[in-house]
Design an enzyme around this catalytic site. Structure first.
Site, PDB file in Angstrom:
ATOM      1  N   THR A   1       5.317   1.978  -0.205  1.00  0.00           N
ATOM      2  CA  THR A   1       6.419   2.021   0.448  1.00  0.00           C
ATOM      3  C   THR A   1       6.357   3.094   1.477  1.00  0.00           C
ATOM      4  O   THR A   1       5.937   4.025   1.329  1.00  0.00           O
ATOM      5  CB  THR A   1       7.818   1.822  -0.207  1.00  0.00           C
ATOM      6  OG1 THR A   1       8.104   3.147  -0.805  1.00  0.00           O
ATOM      7  CG2 THR A   1       7.694   0.822  -1.161  1.00  0.00           C
TER       8      THR A   1
ATOM      9  N   GLU B   1       0.716  -1.195   0.017  1.00  0.00           N
ATOM     10  CA  GLU B   1       0.057   0.123  -0.098  1.00  0.00           C
ATOM     11  C   GLU B   1       0.957   1.135  -0.073  1.00  0.00           C
ATOM     12  O   GLU B   1       0.610   2.325   0.554  1.00  0.00           O
ATOM     13  CB  GLU B   1      -0.942   0.073   1.282  1.00  0.00           C
ATOM     14  CG  GLU B   1      -1.934  -1.213   0.886  1.00  0.00           C
ATOM     15  CD  GLU B   1      -3.483  -1.015   1.256  1.00  0.00           C
ATOM     16  OE1 GLU B   1      -3.791   0.308   1.764  1.00  0.00           O
ATOM     17  OE2 GLU B   1      -4.173  -1.793   1.771  1.00  0.00           O
TER      18      GLU B   1
END
Ligand SMILES: Cc1cc2nc3c(=O)[nH]c(=O)nc-3n(C[C@H](O)[C@H](O)[C@H](O)COP(=O)(O)OP(=O)(O)OC[C@H]3O[C@@H](n4cnc5c(N)ncnc54)[C@H](O)[C@@H]3O)c2cc1C
Length: 386
Positions: free
Chosen positions: A373, A371
Site C-alpha cells: 500500500t 505491491e
C-alpha cells in the site's frame, strides 16, 4: 561543462519512442475495443493476451538467451504504460509476468531459468507471484505457508490470497516458511510451483472494484510435493529475493498508474472540446482549463519519476529501493487524482459506464494498494532516504 549526451538521461531514446508508437497503435486497434466488455463481464482479456503474445509484448523483460526480447526496464515501463492507457486489466499480463518470473531471473539457477523463462518468452505460459496471505499483507513476513524438506523434495502447505492471474498462469513463484524460528531472517524460501502440480487448487475469483478483467484468486497448497531443484536460490533467501523483486516491479505499477491517468486525461481533453454549455465548449472555461493543466502536470511529474526509477532499475543503482517506492506511490496517487478529475470533467456522463473514465477511476484505485500500500511505500522511502 556537461556534454549533450549527459542530458539523454532526461529523454527516452529514439528506440523507446518508436516502441511507444507501435505499442500504442496495437493497443488502440486490438485491446481498447474490448476494454469495456472485459470490465463489464469481468472476464480475462483473451484478445489482449493473443495480441500481446502475437507481437512479443507479453513478457518483454525476459533475456534474449531464453528467447525473450531482453527489453530494458524503461522499455518494459513504456509497454505497460501504453497498454494501461486503454485497459488496465490487460496491462497486468506483461506486468505480472515480470513480477512472477523476476525472482527466477534474479536468483534462480541457470537450469531453472532455462526451464521456466523459455516457455514464458514463447507465450506458452504466464507467471504469477504468491507472497500475500489472508493474515499476512503489509506484514508479508508473517506468512504461514510452509515448505518442509522431505528427501529430495519439499512439501508445501498453506493459502496465498489475492493472487493476480491465478488460474490462468501456469507457473507461480511461491514464498514459504522453511525455518519457523528464523522467518524473515533466513527462514523464508522461494519456489516455482506449477498449476499442474498435484495439490494445487484455486478459490473463486474475487469480486472487485476495478481491474475486473484480471482474475484475482486464492491459491491453495495441499501437500504439494515438488522437487528440491524448484527452489529459487538458496534455502532461506526467499524473503530477500521477494523484496528485491518488488524494488524493480513497483516501477511497473507506477507505469500502469501513469498509463491509466494518461488515458483518462486524453479522453477528458477530447470531451471538453466537444461538450457545449452556455453556448461554448466547456473546455473554453478557465476553471476547466486549470483542471486539465493540473492533471497534465501531475502526469508528467509521475512520468519523470517513473522513468528515472526505471533507469535505476536497469543500472541496479543503490538508491533503487527509494526510487521504486517513490515512483509507485507518487504515480498511483496522481492516477487517483487525475481519474477522479476526469470523471468530474465529464459531469454526469462521466459517472456512467457509457464512458471509459469511471472504469479508469476504479482501475486507478488498485495501484495505491498492491505491491505494498502507499502507506507501506512511505515506510520504505523513510527507511531508504536518499
Ligand atoms: C486486486 C489485487 C491483486 C493483488 N495481487 C497480488 C499478487 O499477485 N500477489 C501477491 O502476493 N499479493 C497481491 N495482492 C495483495 C496486496 O499486495 C495486499 O493486499 C497489500 O499488500 C495490502 O495487504 P492487506 O490487503 O492485507 O492490507 P493490510 O496489511 O491489512 O492493511 C490494511 C491497512 O493498514 C495499513 N497499514 C498496515 N500496516 C501499516 C503500517 N505499518 N503503517 C501504516 N499503515 C499500515 C495499510 O496501508 C492499509 O491501509 C493483491 C491485492 C489485490 C487487492
Amino acid at each position: 561543462m556537461a556534454r549533450a549526451a549527459d542530458f539523454d538521461l532526461y529523454r527516452p531514446a529514439e528506440e523507446h519512442e518508436m516502441l511507444r508508437e507501435s505499442v500504442r497503435a496495437l493497443a488502440e486497434a486490438k485491446i481498447a475495443p474490448h476494454a469495456a466488455a472485459v470490465d463489464e463481464e469481468g472476464r480475462f482479456p483473451q484478445e489482449a493476451r493473443d495480441a500481446l503474445t502475437g507481437n512479443d509484448l507479453h513478457a518483454v523483460h525476459v533475456p534474449e538467451e531464453f528467447g525473450g526480447n531482453g527489453a530494458d526496464a524503461l522499455a518494459t515501463v513504456i509497454v505497460i504504460e501504453e497498454i494501461a492507457r486503454v485497459c488496465a486489466s490487460s496491462s497486468l499480463i506483461p506486468a505480472v509476468n515480470k513480477l512472477g518470473s523476476l525472482p527466477v531471473q534474479l536468483a534462480g539457477s541457470t537450469e531453472l531459468q532455462a526451464r521456466y523463462l523459455t516457455p514464458l518468452a514463447r507465450g506458452e505460459a504466464m507467471f504469477s507471484y504468491c507472497l500475500s496471505e489472508p493474515d499476512a499483507g503489509s506484514d508479508a513476513g508473517g506468512m504461514k505457508t510452509t515448505a518442509v524438506r522431505d528427501g529430495d523434495h519439499y512439501v508445501l502447505n498453506g493459502v496465498k490470497r489475492w493472487i493476480t492471474n491465478a488460474g490462468v498462469s501456469e507457473y507461480y513463484t511461491v514464498l514459504a516458511v522453511t525455518d519457523t524460528e528464523k522467518r524473515t531472517r533466513g527462514g523464508i524460501s522461494a519456489f516455482v510451483v506449477e498449476k499442474a502440480d498435484e495439490g494445487v487448487s484455486f478459490g473463486a475469483p474475487e469480486k472487485k472494484l476495478g481491474i475486473k478483467g484480471s482474475p484475482t484468486r486464492e491459491v491453495y497448497f495441499d501437500n504439494v510435493r515438488i522437487p528440491a531443484d524448484r527452489m529459487i536460490g538458496e534455502e532461506g533467501t526467499g524473503f530477500t529475493t521477494a523484496m528485491k523483486t518488488l524494488d524493480h516491479t513497483r516501477i511497473t505499477i507506477a507505469a500502469q498508474a501513469l498509463g491509466i491517468a494518461q488515458g483518462a486525461l486524453d479522453y477528458a481533453k477530447g470531451y471538453v472540446r466537444e461538450r457545449k454549455q452556455f453556448g461554448k465548449p466547456v473546455g473554453d472555461f478557465q476553471g476547466v482549463q486549470f483542471m486539465l493543466a493540473d492533471m497534465a502536470m501531475k502526469i508528467e511529474a509521475a512520468r519523470q519519476l517513473t522513468y528515472a526509477a526505471a533507469a535505476r532499475s536497469e543500472r541496479l543503482d543503490s538508491d533503487l529501493t527509494f526510487f521504486g517506492a517513490a515512483a509507485k506511490c507518487f504515480a498511483s496517487d496522481a492516477a487517483m487524482e487525475v481519474t477522479t478529475d476526469a470523471v468530474q470533467l465529464l459531469g454526469g456522463y462521466g459517472y456512467t459506464r457509457d464512458y471509459p473514465v469511471e472504469r479508469m477511476m476504479r482501475d486507478a484505485k488498485i495501484t495505491q494498494i498492491y505491491e505494498g500500500t502507499n502507506q507501506v511505500q512511505r515506510i520504505v522511502m523513510a527507511r531508504n532516504l536518499p
